[in-house]
Write a protein that holds these residues in place. Structure first.
Motif: not given
Length: 156
Positions: A90-96, A100-112
């Motif tokens: 439901x979510x993904x965690x990716x590098x800014x 790259x030290x910052x991790x950003x959380x977003x909705x995955x396609x399934x979450x959207x």
């Protein structure tokens, strides 16, 4: 007890803090119970739902520490939530992109896809609890609880 509250609402001098507190507690439990029943088939809890909703509003992603602050929980709890929501895809965690030290959380396609579907189900499922309330009363209620939450945050 609740009928008593309705009758004395016409005379505010008769309204007590303990009656308001009891009514608030009963309303919270009814809303929480209904929310949990409606969310259960989707495998998410009410706090998961709040997190998913916050992510829906942020296309660029949110740092997990910011999620913790928005949810009024500790960072390790957000880590647990994210682990579960990542496992459910439901979510993904990716590098800014720039740091790259910052991790950003977003909705995955399934979450959207899930969030608007569940939102519609929740709004429909909550209708019985909001029966006999006008849109204006519901908006006033929302404004009141948001103001109390803000005032509570300001008192910290």
């Amino acid at each position: 007890m609740l009928n008593y509250l309705i009758s004395i609402a016409k005379d505010p001098s008769q309204l007590t803090t303990y009656h308001i507190g009891l009514a608030q507690t009963k309303a919270y439990r009814a809303l929480k119970r209904m929310t949990n029943e409606l969310l259960e088939p989707h495998g998410v809890s009410s706090v998961d739902w709040a997190l998913l909703g916050l992510l829906k509003e942020q296309d660029t992603g949110i740092r997990s520490m910011d999620l913790a602050e928005l949810l009024s929980v500790e960072q390790p709890f957000v880590t647990v939530l994210l682990k579960k929501l990542r496992a459910a895809d439901l979510v993904t965690v990716e590098n800014h992109a720039e740091d790259r030290r910052i991790k950003l959380v977003t909705l995955s396609d399934k979450g959207r896809e899930l969030v608007p579907q569940v939102e519609k189900q929740l709004q429909s499922g909550m209708r019985p609890l909001l029966a006999n309330l006008s849109i204006r009363e519901i908006l006033t209620y929302s404004k009141v609880i948001q103001t109390i939450a803000i005032n509570g945050e300001n008192k910290k």
